[in-house]
Design a protein around this motif. Sequence first.
Motif, PDB file in Angstrom:
ATOM      1  N   LYS A   1      41.443  38.043  30.639  1.00  0.00           N
ATOM      2  CA  LYS A   1      41.289  38.627  31.977  1.00  0.00           C
ATOM      3  C   LYS A   1      42.588  39.221  32.504  1.00  0.00           C
ATOM      4  CE  LYS A   1      41.836  34.179  34.213  1.00  0.00           C
ATOM      5  NZ  LYS A   1      41.275  33.159  35.074  1.00  0.00           N
ATOM      6  N   LEU A   2      43.731  38.727  32.033  1.00  0.00           N
ATOM      7  CA  LEU A   2      45.003  39.298  32.458  1.00  0.00           C
ATOM      8  C   LEU A   2      45.733  39.775  31.206  1.00  0.00           C
ATOM      9  CD1 LEU A   2      45.678  36.552  35.080  1.00  0.00           C
ATOM     10  CD2 LEU A   2      45.433  38.950  35.626  1.00  0.00           C
ATOM     11  N   THR A   3      46.954  39.330  31.034  1.00  0.00           N
ATOM     12  CA  THR A   3      47.670  39.610  29.801  1.00  0.00           C
ATOM     13  C   THR A   3      47.682  38.314  29.001  1.00  0.00           C
ATOM     14  OG1 THR A   3      49.067  41.254  30.821  1.00  0.00           O
ATOM     15  CG2 THR A   3      49.952  40.189  28.888  1.00  0.00           C
TER      16      THR A   3
ATOM     17  N   SER B   1      37.721  40.631  32.180  1.00  0.00           N
ATOM     18  CA  SER B   1      37.488  39.314  32.757  1.00  0.00           C
ATOM     19  C   SER B   1      36.031  38.917  32.557  1.00  0.00           C
ATOM     20  CB  SER B   1      37.838  39.375  34.249  1.00  0.00           C
ATOM     21  OG  SER B   1      37.544  38.157  34.851  1.00  0.00           O
TER      22      SER B   1
ATOM     23  N   ASP C   1      33.669  42.560  33.553  1.00  0.00           N
ATOM     24  CA  ASP C   1      33.970  43.753  34.346  1.00  0.00           C
ATOM     25  C   ASP C   1      32.869  44.807  34.217  1.00  0.00           C
ATOM     26  OD1 ASP C   1      36.331  42.626  35.213  1.00  0.00           O
ATOM     27  OD2 ASP C   1      37.541  43.524  33.635  1.00  0.00           O
TER      28      ASP C   1
ATOM     29  N   ARG D   1      50.170  29.765  51.269  1.00  0.00           N
ATOM     30  CA  ARG D   1      50.372  30.186  49.874  1.00  0.00           C
ATOM     31  C   ARG D   1      51.196  31.468  49.851  1.00  0.00           C
ATOM     32  NH1 ARG D   1      46.971  31.223  44.625  1.00  0.00           N
ATOM     33  NH2 ARG D   1      48.846  31.625  43.414  1.00  0.00           N
ATOM     34  N   GLY D   2      52.232  31.474  49.031  1.00  0.00           N
ATOM     35  CA  GLY D   2      53.103  32.650  48.979  1.00  0.00           C
ATOM     36  C   GLY D   2      54.114  32.688  50.103  1.00  0.00           C
TER      37      GLY D   2
ATOM     38  N   VAL E   1      50.262  41.068  35.382  1.00  0.00           N
ATOM     39  CA  VAL E   1      49.590  42.045  36.242  1.00  0.00           C
ATOM     40  C   VAL E   1      49.892  43.491  35.846  1.00  0.00           C
ATOM     41  CG1 VAL E   1      49.322  40.561  38.255  1.00  0.00           C
ATOM     42  CG2 VAL E   1      51.382  41.908  38.012  1.00  0.00           C
TER      43      VAL E   1
ATOM     44  N   VAL F   1      48.684  37.664  46.269  1.00  0.00           N
ATOM     45  CA  VAL F   1      49.709  36.768  45.725  1.00  0.00           C
ATOM     46  C   VAL F   1      49.223  36.178  44.417  1.00  0.00           C
ATOM     47  CG1 VAL F   1      51.088  34.689  46.122  1.00  0.00           C
ATOM     48  CG2 VAL F   1      50.520  36.175  48.040  1.00  0.00           C
ATOM     49  N   GLY F   2      50.058  36.272  43.391  1.00  0.00           N
ATOM     50  CA  GLY F   2      49.736  35.653  42.112  1.00  0.00           C
ATOM     51  C   GLY F   2      49.028  36.615  41.175  1.00  0.00           C
ATOM     52  N   ALA F   3      48.968  36.217  39.901  1.00  0.00           N
ATOM     53  CA  ALA F   3      48.304  37.033  38.891  1.00  0.00           C
ATOM     54  C   ALA F   3      46.806  36.759  38.971  1.00  0.00           C
ATOM     55  CB  ALA F   3      48.834  36.697  37.505  1.00  0.00           C
ATOM     56  N   VAL F   4      46.058  37.756  39.439  1.00  0.00           N
ATOM     57  CA  VAL F   4      44.609  37.596  39.553  1.00  0.00           C
ATOM     58  C   VAL F   4      43.929  38.749  38.807  1.00  0.00           C
ATOM     59  CG1 VAL F   4      44.729  36.377  41.762  1.00  0.00           C
ATOM     60  CG2 VAL F   4      44.541  38.858  41.755  1.00  0.00           C
ATOM     61  N   PRO F   5      42.665  38.549  38.388  1.00  0.00           N
ATOM     62  CA  PRO F   5      41.975  39.609  37.640  1.00  0.00           C
ATOM     63  C   PRO F   5      41.792  40.878  38.474  1.00  0.00           C
ATOM     64  CG  PRO F   5      40.842  37.524  37.394  1.00  0.00           C
ATOM     65  CD  PRO F   5      41.885  37.316  38.442  1.00  0.00           C
TER      66      PRO F   5
ATOM     67  N   LYS G   1      39.303  42.621  39.266  1.00  0.00           N
ATOM     68  CA  LYS G   1      38.217  42.624  40.258  1.00  0.00           C
ATOM     69  C   LYS G   1      38.743  42.323  41.667  1.00  0.00           C
ATOM     70  CE  LYS G   1      34.977  39.420  40.543  1.00  0.00           C
ATOM     71  NZ  LYS G   1      33.953  38.459  40.115  1.00  0.00           N
TER      72      LYS G   1
END
Lengths: 307, 107
Positions: free
Chosen positions: A34-36, A81, A97, A126-127, B38, B91-95, B97
């Motif tokens: 879904k990502l790398t 994904s 997807d 968060r963040g 990302v 924020v963060g690595a998300v898919p 979508k």
Amino acid sequence: MEKHDVIIVGGGPAGLTAGLYAARSRMDILLLEKLTPGGQVLTTAMVENYPGFEEAISGSDLVAKMEKQARGFGLQVEIKSVEKIAQEGSLKKMIADGEEYLSKAVIVATGVEPKLLGIPGEKELRGKGVSYCATCDGPFFRDKEVVVIGGGDSAVEEAIYLTRFAKRVRLIHRRDQLRAAKIVQERAFSNEKVEVVWDTVATRINGEQFVQSVDVKNVKTGREDNVETSGIFLYVGVKPNSDLFDFKIDADQRGFLRTDENMRTSVEGIYAVGDVRSKQLRQIVTATGEGATAAFAVQKYLEDLTP
Amino acid sequence: MAEFPQITDTTFEKEVLQSELPVLVDFWAPWCGPCKMVTPILEELAGEYGGRLKVAKLNVDDNPGTAAKYGIFSIPSILLFKEGQVATQIVGAVPKKHFVEKLDPLL
């Protein structure tokens, strides 16, 4: 619609190793990530327990090597994904997807993600001081006070890592002993910047724009306290990415997939490897072993399908 | 692989705040593993939203001023700037979508 003999879902160490072995066996295989490729290892600053690397290697370097090695033998990777895995006659169908993929067998290597603590302020901040990745965010807390919550390998290792930047690291743990490997514990205890706060849970994270403090409670005495901090790093365990299936599949109480010793799940043609599997030890070294085992088992399975 | 424009503390005002097109800025650093995750998604987004969106990167290690100004305490953080304002933040690595869901209504 794409069709392959085998599809691997997830590109962490388990999926990449399954891909390596399958590619070397010249199987018709595709890995969907879904990502790398990398998975949880990418959030690990230094790996020092993977055999063969006597000098510690960074998680991202290690997994980049694994990916390069697997691709070198012909593994194809697509960034997609996977949202659903369903049965389609004798085949498995994956929806990713908006596209559909068919295969005779699936190796599920979807891994885990960090569990949320579920206390007020956690999502909101968060963040903004709440983090699940010390490697990513540690440098933002130079000369500041930070709190780490948890007591396992990740929590203690990352607490030690954070001492490179932070003025002081408080490790808040709900029990009176840590679960982390002994060598990691020894390092934490001998590090002047690490202070372990025993028998204590966090109950609320406070701050308007940014984290300012955390409310804590001692589970033995009931005493409540407020700890000022700029950052809170949460390592309170993981949950499996196992809610993809359109059919019943055997899992343990926490949702980790049960398999036999050849990584076969309760559903024919579906194999599970790595962190998503129900087991005691979640490590890179166990993940890679399982990936290889599953690739071999799948090869036998496919041979038996076409006598 | 597409090369993204690199934004700095010096060029931020002109390249991002005064940009006619909305700009998606990836706050990243070389030390951050998930930041690498990302990049392929940003490449796809740059292609799919071509003409409607500019995608750029800002190295927080070299440009701490801008990162501090926008309160970046976690990377990757991907901020969409429209007419000089932050329109949304991931924020963060998300898919992919999740990006599409957040960007579509704004572009």
